[in-house]
Design an enzyme around this catalytic site. Structure first.
Site, PDB file in Angstrom:
ATOM      1  N   HIS A 154      28.755  37.343  44.143  1.00 40.80           N
ATOM      2  CA  HIS A 154      29.505  38.080  43.112  1.00 40.80           C
ATOM      3  C   HIS A 154      29.196  39.568  43.243  1.00 40.80           C
ATOM      4  O   HIS A 154      28.143  40.015  42.776  1.00 40.80           O
ATOM      5  CB  HIS A 154      29.094  37.609  41.718  1.00 40.80           C
ATOM      6  CG  HIS A 154      29.651  36.290  41.314  1.00 40.80           C
ATOM      7  ND1 HIS A 154      30.912  36.141  40.793  1.00 40.80           N
ATOM      8  CD2 HIS A 154      29.105  35.051  41.362  1.00 40.80           C
ATOM      9  CE1 HIS A 154      31.128  34.866  40.515  1.00 40.80           C
ATOM     10  NE2 HIS A 154      30.050  34.182  40.857  1.00 40.80           N
ATOM     11  N   CYS A 188      33.583  34.465  45.227  1.00 47.11           N
ATOM     12  CA  CYS A 188      32.935  33.214  44.847  1.00 47.11           C
ATOM     13  C   CYS A 188      33.917  32.045  44.999  1.00 47.11           C
ATOM     14  O   CYS A 188      34.280  31.704  46.108  1.00 47.11           O
ATOM     15  CB  CYS A 188      32.330  33.301  43.451  1.00 47.11           C
ATOM     16  SG  CYS A 188      31.105  31.980  43.141  1.00 47.11           S
ATOM     17  N   GLU A 242      30.401  41.944  41.500  1.00 49.93           N
ATOM     18  CA  GLU A 242      30.341  42.540  40.164  1.00 49.93           C
ATOM     19  C   GLU A 242      29.015  42.261  39.462  1.00 49.93           C
ATOM     20  O   GLU A 242      28.734  42.853  38.413  1.00 49.93           O
ATOM     21  CB  GLU A 242      31.515  42.052  39.307  1.00 49.93           C
ATOM     22  CG  GLU A 242      31.511  40.585  38.955  1.00 49.93           C
ATOM     23  CD  GLU A 242      32.017  39.691  40.083  1.00 49.93           C
ATOM     24  OE1 GLU A 242      32.005  38.462  39.881  1.00 49.93           O
ATOM     25  OE2 GLU A 242      32.416  40.214  41.152  1.00 49.93           O
TER      26      GLU A 242
END
Length: 216
Positions: A185, A82, A187
């Site tokens: 992202h 990001c 995650e």
């Protein structure tokens, strides 16, 4: 032996979610702001949320800009996520602007409102433009999670691994040799994102000669 991967703590990252994802991917994450500790890891994740200029300033003030460049120069894998992805570029026009790490030639610019809602927020499809180790096993059209108002524009199109569409093309994944970045992202991207981190962990475990053979 578990692969040690540094998570660069410069005060603006979503560190714990990155740490948990790396643990789930089989790595030994090391969250630290110490350059000497990062130097002892097999790879490095540069996370980030917030404003480009402020993040770049914090990296410089803590001596972590040099630490990140040292990892890249050593041939070890480096993954920007990001805002960390945007910091890989040469500069940004966000706010007062500012210089990035210059590891990926190109610049960062604000998304244009006429091209879609700003910020670009939510799940969107990946369009894979070329195969790269970071996306091994990731299907074209897989959904991943984005939160951003700016995006990177590589000067060399061969650095583009995947794109997405949000009122026009947005570069979603870059790779320049051992330097990689995701505008989304991982995650926060479910099974696909965990696969991306697992691929990065495997890349960090490879001999540096194999990593050096990646396209530049």
């Amino acid at each position: 032996m578990t692969t040690r991967i540094g998570v660069c703590d410069y005060g603006v990252g979503n560190l714990r979610s990155v740490e948990r994802a790396l643990l789930a991917a089989g790595a030994e994450p090391v969250v630290t702001e110490e350059p000497a500790v990062l130097a002892g890891c097999e790879g490095l994740v540069l996370p980030g949320v917030g404003a480009f200029a402020a993040a770049a300033r914090l990296l410089r003030e803590r001596g972590l800009d040099s630490a990140v460049r040292d990892v890249a120069d050593s041939g070890r894998p480096l993954l920007g996520v990001c805002l960390g992805h945007q910091l890989l570029f040469e500069r940004s026009d966000e706010g007062a602007g500012g210089d990035g790490l210059g590891l990926v030639p190109g610049s960062v610019a604000r998304l244009h409102p006429s091209s879609g809602k700003v910020p670009h927020l939510g799940w969107n499809r990946l369009h894979i433009r070329r195969r790269a180790p970071l996306l091994d096993g990731v299907d074209d059209g897989s959904y991943v999670y984005f939160v951003h108002s700016y995006d990177g524009h590589p000067r060399d199109r061969s650095d583009v691994v995947a794109t997405t569409e949000h009122g026009g093309e947005i570069v979603a994944v870059v790779q320049r040799g051992n330097v990689l970045g995701t505008q989304f992202h991982p995650e926060k991207s479910g099974a696909t994102g965990l696969r991306v981190y697992a691929n990065f962990v495997r890349l960090c475990a490879r001999p540096l000669a194999d990593v050096a053979a990646l396209p530049t």
